[in-house]
Design a protein around this motif. Structure first.
Motif, PDB file in Angstrom:
ATOM      1  N   PHE A 194       0.849  -1.182   0.000  1.00 50.82           N
ATOM      2  CA  PHE A 194       0.000   0.000   0.000  1.00 50.82           C
ATOM      3  C   PHE A 194       0.885   1.232   0.000  1.00 50.82           C
ATOM      4  CE2 PHE A 194      -3.135  -3.035   1.299  1.00 50.82           C
ATOM      5  CZ  PHE A 194      -4.349  -2.504   0.899  1.00 50.82           C
ATOM      6  N   SER A 195       0.566   2.197  -0.861  1.00 48.65           N
ATOM      7  CA  SER A 195       1.215   3.503  -0.861  1.00 48.65           C
ATOM      8  C   SER A 195       0.150   4.525  -0.499  1.00 48.65           C
ATOM      9  CB  SER A 195       1.800   3.822  -2.243  1.00 48.65           C
ATOM     10  OG  SER A 195       2.824   2.904  -2.575  1.00 48.65           O
ATOM     11  N   GLY A 196       0.315   5.141   0.660  1.00 46.57           N
ATOM     12  CA  GLY A 196      -0.772   5.968   1.164  1.00 46.57           C
ATOM     13  C   GLY A 196      -1.984   5.089   1.425  1.00 46.57           C
ATOM     14  N   LYS A 197      -3.137   5.483   0.926  1.00 49.63           N
ATOM     15  CA  LYS A 197      -4.351   4.706   1.127  1.00 49.63           C
ATOM     16  C   LYS A 197      -4.633   3.739  -0.021  1.00 49.63           C
ATOM     17  CE  LYS A 197      -6.563   8.330   3.918  1.00 49.63           C
ATOM     18  NZ  LYS A 197      -7.753   9.208   4.075  1.00 49.63           N
ATOM     19  N   GLU A 198      -3.777   3.757  -1.041  1.00 43.50           N
ATOM     20  CA  GLU A 198      -4.044   2.984  -2.250  1.00 43.50           C
ATOM     21  C   GLU A 198      -3.255   1.675  -2.280  1.00 43.50           C
ATOM     22  OE1 GLU A 198      -6.358   3.896  -4.395  1.00 43.50           O
ATOM     23  OE2 GLU A 198      -6.733   5.674  -3.138  1.00 43.50           O
ATOM     24  N   LEU A 237      -6.064  -8.016   5.518  1.00 42.47           N
ATOM     25  CA  LEU A 237      -5.292  -7.832   6.748  1.00 42.47           C
ATOM     26  C   LEU A 237      -4.322  -6.662   6.601  1.00 42.47           C
ATOM     27  CD1 LEU A 237      -4.478  -8.976   9.563  1.00 42.47           C
ATOM     28  CD2 LEU A 237      -2.739 -10.325   8.360  1.00 42.47           C
ATOM     29  N   THR A 238      -3.636  -6.601   5.475  1.00 44.69           N
ATOM     30  CA  THR A 238      -2.686  -5.506   5.244  1.00 44.69           C
ATOM     31  C   THR A 238      -3.408  -4.169   5.163  1.00 44.69           C
ATOM     32  OG1 THR A 238      -1.377  -7.086   3.937  1.00 44.69           O
ATOM     33  CG2 THR A 238      -0.739  -4.778   3.817  1.00 44.69           C
ATOM     34  N   ARG A 239      -4.562  -4.153   4.497  1.00 45.74           N
ATOM     35  CA  ARG A 239      -5.342  -2.917   4.387  1.00 45.74           C
ATOM     36  C   ARG A 239      -5.778  -2.425   5.770  1.00 45.74           C
ATOM     37  NH1 ARG A 239      -8.087  -1.028   0.036  1.00 45.74           N
ATOM     38  NH2 ARG A 239      -8.048  -3.082  -0.990  1.00 45.74           N
ATOM     39  N   ALA A 240      -6.202  -3.353   6.622  1.00 50.21           N
ATOM     40  CA  ALA A 240      -6.669  -2.966   7.953  1.00 50.21           C
ATOM     41  C   ALA A 240      -5.553  -2.298   8.749  1.00 50.21           C
ATOM     42  CB  ALA A 240      -7.193  -4.193   8.691  1.00 50.21           C
ATOM     43  N   TYR A 241      -4.328  -2.840   8.658  1.00 48.68           N
ATOM     44  CA  TYR A 241      -3.214  -2.237   9.380  1.00 48.68           C
ATOM     45  C   TYR A 241      -2.788  -0.920   8.728  1.00 48.68           C
ATOM     46  CZ  TYR A 241      -2.741  -6.565  12.034  1.00 48.68           C
ATOM     47  OH  TYR A 241      -2.964  -7.642  12.881  1.00 48.68           O
ATOM     48  N   ASN A 242      -2.853  -0.840   7.419  1.00 49.43           N
ATOM     49  CA  ASN A 242      -2.513   0.397   6.731  1.00 49.43           C
ATOM     50  C   ASN A 242      -3.492   1.513   7.076  1.00 49.43           C
ATOM     51  OD1 ASN A 242      -0.913   1.755   4.429  1.00 49.43           O
ATOM     52  ND2 ASN A 242      -3.028   2.011   3.742  1.00 49.43           N
ATOM     53  N   ASP A 243      -4.758   1.153   7.265  1.00 47.74           N
ATOM     54  CA  ASP A 243      -5.780   2.157   7.557  1.00 47.74           C
ATOM     55  C   ASP A 243      -5.560   2.837   8.904  1.00 47.74           C
ATOM     56  OD1 ASP A 243      -7.042   1.737   5.178  1.00 47.74           O
ATOM     57  OD2 ASP A 243      -8.653   0.481   5.989  1.00 47.74           O
ATOM     58  N   ILE A 301       2.918   0.554   3.574  1.00 46.88           N
ATOM     59  CA  ILE A 301       2.799  -0.643   4.401  1.00 46.88           C
ATOM     60  C   ILE A 301       2.807  -1.845   3.457  1.00 46.88           C
ATOM     61  CG2 ILE A 301       1.357  -1.949   5.993  1.00 46.88           C
ATOM     62  CD1 ILE A 301       2.567   0.462   7.322  1.00 46.88           C
ATOM     63  N   THR A 302       3.661  -2.821   3.752  1.00 42.86           N
ATOM     64  CA  THR A 302       3.848  -3.957   2.847  1.00 42.86           C
ATOM     65  C   THR A 302       3.773  -5.284   3.592  1.00 42.86           C
ATOM     66  OG1 THR A 302       5.282  -2.641   1.412  1.00 42.86           O
ATOM     67  CG2 THR A 302       5.403  -5.036   1.178  1.00 42.86           C
ATOM     68  N   TYR A 303       2.982  -6.192   3.033  1.00 41.52           N
ATOM     69  CA  TYR A 303       2.956  -7.584   3.502  1.00 41.52           C
ATOM     70  C   TYR A 303       3.955  -8.379   2.669  1.00 41.52           C
ATOM     71  CZ  TYR A 303       1.383 -12.450   3.925  1.00 41.52           C
ATOM     72  OH  TYR A 303       1.332 -13.813   4.107  1.00 41.52           O
ATOM     73  N   SER A 304       4.803  -9.145   3.344  1.00 43.06           N
ATOM     74  CA  SER A 304       5.797  -9.953   2.646  1.00 43.06           C
ATOM     75  C   SER A 304       5.733 -11.385   3.149  1.00 43.06           C
ATOM     76  CB  SER A 304       7.200  -9.390   2.876  1.00 43.06           C
ATOM     77  OG  SER A 304       8.182 -10.217   2.285  1.00 43.06           O
ATOM     78  N   GLU A 305       5.763 -12.314   2.224  1.00 36.53           N
ATOM     79  CA  GLU A 305       5.704 -13.744   2.566  1.00 36.53           C
ATOM     80  C   GLU A 305       6.689 -14.502   1.693  1.00 36.53           C
ATOM     81  OE1 GLU A 305       2.733 -17.226   1.163  1.00 36.53           O
ATOM     82  OE2 GLU A 305       1.764 -15.545   2.180  1.00 36.53           O
ATOM     83  N   ILE A 306       7.554 -15.279   2.323  1.00 38.77           N
ATOM     84  CA  ILE A 306       8.507 -16.110   1.600  1.00 38.77           C
ATOM     85  C   ILE A 306       8.446 -17.523   2.169  1.00 38.77           C
ATOM     86  CG2 ILE A 306      10.915 -16.495   0.981  1.00 38.77           C
ATOM     87  CD1 ILE A 306      11.398 -13.526   1.249  1.00 38.77           C
ATOM     88  N   CYS A 307       8.118 -18.474   1.317  1.00 40.35           N
ATOM     89  CA  CYS A 307       8.073 -19.888   1.707  1.00 40.35           C
ATOM     90  C   CYS A 307       9.154 -20.628   0.931  1.00 40.35           C
ATOM     91  CB  CYS A 307       6.706 -20.493   1.418  1.00 40.35           C
ATOM     92  SG  CYS A 307       5.348 -19.748   2.363  1.00 40.35           S
ATOM     93  N   ARG A 308       9.998 -21.346   1.660  1.00 43.14           N
ATOM     94  CA  ARG A 308      11.092 -22.089   1.038  1.00 43.14           C
ATOM     95  C   ARG A 308      11.040 -23.559   1.446  1.00 43.14           C
ATOM     96  NH1 ARG A 308      14.131 -17.154   2.221  1.00 43.14           N
ATOM     97  NH2 ARG A 308      15.143 -16.357   0.338  1.00 43.14           N
ATOM     98  N   ASP A 309      11.321 -24.428   0.482  1.00 45.32           N
ATOM     99  CA  ASP A 309      11.483 -25.854   0.745  1.00 45.32           C
ATOM    100  C   ASP A 309      12.854 -26.228   0.200  1.00 45.32           C
ATOM    101  OD1 ASP A 309      10.916 -28.342   1.671  1.00 45.32           O
ATOM    102  OD2 ASP A 309       9.349 -28.798   0.219  1.00 45.32           O
TER     103      ASP A 309
END
Length: 226
Positions: free
Chosen positions: A31-35, A121-127, A140-148
């Motif tokens: 999210f950048s600002g509200k967008e 979830l990310t929007r709620a925290y950004n708000d 505000i950025t959500y980041s997820e990294i899954c490694r096998d």
């Protein structure tokens, strides 16, 4: 997969070799600002082959299983070439073989959560910070990294590890006239989505602290103990 890696190693004529195969899946929501400005979901996999021969140590990467033979040729050839030009021969300490699997305890694996829910979830925290009139901008950025990961060596080690790391992080700036202050936000870990849920208080407290800094007294000049 470990058996496939061992088959590749059986082709290597060297003093030592190991090979790692990794599958990586990544999700980024920004999210950048509200967008909502960014939603990326990607995946990839590949191999890394390391070879030690006659004091030369080389590393080769490839992505397709059918390229394994060529990778072995390059790895051994490069190690032999390096052995002739290196000022000091490379060597590795002897270690006992390890055969193990590592699967961390994860409360609510991110793979079980839909992309729509992660965006919400990310929007709620950004708000929370962006809903404050004195906060001028932020990301505000959500980041997820899954490694096998799979690893095998000519010394007999066979290791598998899976890891899932999630976070919500960002930067916000508040402004009052010509005065501005900034704050960073970060929550997350490698123990599952539960680590990210119910953290509204964290964002509310840090937003309030950010705004309070606008009216904080300036630091006094002089010598201070640290």
């Amino acid at each position: 997969m470990i058996n496939e890696l061992k088959k590749i190693l059986s082709r290597v004529d060297a003093d030592y070799a190991d090979i790692r195969y990794e599958v990586k899946k990544e999700t980024v929501i920004g999210f950048s600002g509200k967008e909502l400005s960014r939603v990326n979901v990607s995946s990839g996999d590949g191999y890394v082959l390391r070879v030690l021969r006659d004091g030369g140590f080389s590393s080769t990467t490839f992505t397709r299983p059918e390229d394994a033979g060529r990778a072995v040729e390059l790895g051994v050839g490069n190690a032999m070439l390096l052995s002739k030009t290196a000022r000091r021969p490379a060597s590795l300490a002897k270690t006992p073989p390890v055969k193990a699997e590592f699967h961390p305890v994860i409360e609510e694996h991110p793979a079980s959560v839909s992309l729509e829910e992660k965006i919400a979830l990310t929007r709620a925290y950004n708000d929370i910070p962006m809903g404050n009139a004195r906060v001028a901008t932020g990301t505000i950025t959500y980041s997820e990294i899954c490694r096998d990961k799979f690893f095998a060596s000519t010394e007999g080690s066979e290791i598998r590890e899976d890891l899932a790391t999630v976070s919500v992080a960002g930067f916000c700036a508040a402004k009052d006239g010509l005065l501005s202050q900034s704050a960073f936000f970060l929550i997350g870990g490698s123990d599952g989505m539960a680590r990210l849920r119910g953290r509204e208080d964290y964002f509310e407290e840090n937003t309030a602290r950010l705004v309070d800094m606008l009216s904080a007294a300036p630091a006094a000049g002089g010598v201070c103990d640290v």
